[in-house]
Design a protein around this motif. Structure first.
Motif, PDB file in Angstrom:
ATOM      1  N   SER A   1      88.683  30.238  93.344  1.00 35.83           N
ATOM      2  CA  SER A   1      87.945  29.692  92.199  1.00 35.83           C
ATOM      3  C   SER A   1      87.884  28.166  92.271  1.00 35.83           C
ATOM      4  O   SER A   1      88.354  27.461  91.374  1.00 35.83           O
TER       5      SER A   1
ATOM      6  N   HIS B   1      77.802  29.456  92.814  1.00 33.28           N
ATOM      7  CA  HIS B   1      78.355  29.393  91.469  1.00 33.28           C
ATOM      8  C   HIS B   1      77.347  28.838  90.479  1.00 33.28           C
ATOM      9  O   HIS B   1      76.462  28.069  90.839  1.00 33.28           O
TER      10      HIS B   1
ATOM     11  N   TYR C   1      83.967  36.518  93.810  1.00 31.71           N
ATOM     12  CA  TYR C   1      85.418  36.729  93.870  1.00 31.71           C
ATOM     13  C   TYR C   1      85.839  37.128  95.285  1.00 31.71           C
ATOM     14  O   TYR C   1      86.847  36.659  95.802  1.00 31.71           O
TER      15      TYR C   1
END
Length: 435
Positions: free
Chosen positions: A43, A110, A130
């Motif tokens: 992330s 993203h 992910y």
């Protein structure tokens, strides 16, 4: 910011990113993605990737607001509405002791947004990958001897991956301590197949395909604490973790028999030997932890390091352990900005980033742990703005790394990953009063 400019900016970036993402349905070519959930993305956005992926102890890395979803406690430092949209590409070379193959893939990476709620808290929402699953390889063996020998091909194929949509909140208590949490919804398909094909024309071949449709909630959390060392120098220590969540999985499995034509193309299935449609199962994710620190001089330089670990040996599907290994990794990196207030000399306002990363992955093959390491570089490039309250930046980074090796029957995967992000800071959702 002018509303027309704002709409054109967001729409242009969104269309560009979405068109690139739809162009590349397979976002990775890695035989190591066959295991577990595939290759984990992490992330972190391009600005953190350029510093080796350090994020746990990163609060404010420059004079512009950054979204750091790896540690949601950092949201508390966001005082302007922040929009970040990006894409990524990867060039990969797969090599064995006597063969090599190259590939390139690209996709949307993203879309994230954050905005302040109070002077010491902020909310963030977004979506990003992910994990990624993508491989296609063949193992050819000879069965029998002499005139009765037959060549049999075992073909392995996989595609898909998981995406993560999140909403998170971070708040600061006092002058030094922050906490935050993300609620994450994971979803996606993992499709894997194995085919057994005999070289003889008209021979019966078989294919076993398994599709897991995965969905469910996961929760991550974090904390940060500042130590003011004087002269605008600060030490930030941080922790972030992920819960051991249970996800839902609908499993479909098909085993079919087929033949091939004279050109080697597979014909329609002759029969279905096994058929399971949407069998309900569950998947248990492992606990994951990360600790890190940064030492920085405000708007000048930053150095830091992260240590992360995941108990992937505890991962199970339908209460069956997946025989993965516990994983851990280390990242070190930093950023330097010559003069953020320079009026003349554009490159004095550029952020220069460098980092190193090392991971022992959760994959083990031929009794050897699969490890990967790489070096990262990045730039934070300021862009022109149309208002004093608006700030734009383009973040670019590259990762040059290697996973596995060619000895002991393994595959060496060398890659160059490119990341590009467009970031906007502006004052939105504010009510103006005129006297």
């Amino acid at each position: 910011m002018n509303n027309k400019i704002k709409c054109v900016y967001v729409a242009t970036l969104s269309l560009l990113a979405l068109s690139l993402g739809s162009y590349a349905q397979t976002t990775v070519q890695s035989p190591y993605s066959k295991f577990g959930l595939g290759n984990l993305r992490g992330s972190v956005l391009p600005q953190q990737r350029g510093m080796g992926g350090i994020a746990t102890g990163v609060y404010r890395s420059s004079g512009i607001n950054n979204i750091n979803m790896q540690n949601p406690a950092s949201y508390a430092g966001i005082y302007l509405t922040t929009l970040d949209i990006g894409m990524s590409g990867s060039r990969t070379e797969l090599k064995t002791s006597n063969l090599s193959e190259n590939s390139f893939n690209a996709s949307l990476s993203h879309v994230a947004m954050a905005f302040p709620v109070t002077q010491k808290s902020a909310l963030s929402v977004g979506i990003l990958p992910y994990s990624e699953l993508g491989y296609d390889f063949k193992n050819t063996v000879s069965i029998g001897s002499g005139t009765s020998a037959k060549t049999v091909d075992y073909l392995y194929n996989g595609e898909g991956g998981l995406s993560k949509a999140y909403i998170g909140y971070g708040i600061q208590f006092g002058d030094h301590f922050r906490v935050g949490a993300n609620a994450e919804y994971l979803f996606g398909n993992l499709i894997q197949s194995r085919s057994t094909e005999v070289s003889d024309l008209g021979a019966l071949n078989s294919r076993d395909q398994v599709k897991n449709s995965i969905y469910g909630f996961n929760y991550t959390y974090g904390a940060q604490y500042d130590f003011r060392l004087g002269n605008k120098t600060t030490l930030v220590v941080g922790y972030s973790g992920s819960s051991s969540a249970k996800l839902n999985s609908e499993r479909s499995q098909y085993t079919t028999i087929y033949t091939k034509d004279s050109q080697g193309n597979a014909l329609s299935a002759l029969d279905t030997l096994d058929f399971i449609e949407n069998g309900k199962t569950n998947m248990k994710l492992p606990l994951m932890h990360s600790v890190g620190f940064t030492l920085q001089k405000e708007n000048k330089w930053l150095i830091g390091a992260d240590y992360r670990m995941g108990k992937w040996s505890k991962m199970s599907i339908d209460n069956v352990n997946q025989n993965l290994q516990d994983a851990y990794g280390v990242s070190v990196g930093g950023q330097f900005t010559p003069d953020i207030t320079a009026i003349n000399g554009y490159f004095k306002r550029v952020d220069y980033r460098l980092g190193l990363t090392y991971d022992k992955t959760y994959v083990q093959m031929n009794n050897e742990d699969i490890k990967q390491m790489g070096v990262t570089v990045g730039l934070g490039l300021p862009l022109s703005s149309y208002a004093r309250s608006s700030f734009y930046k383009m973040n670019v980074s590259a990762e040059i790394g290697r996973r596995g090796k060619t000895s002991n029957g393994l595959i060496q995967e060398s890659y160059v990953n490119f990341h590009l992000g467009f970031m906007l800071n502006d004052k939105w959702f504010q009510r103006f009063r005129f006297d």
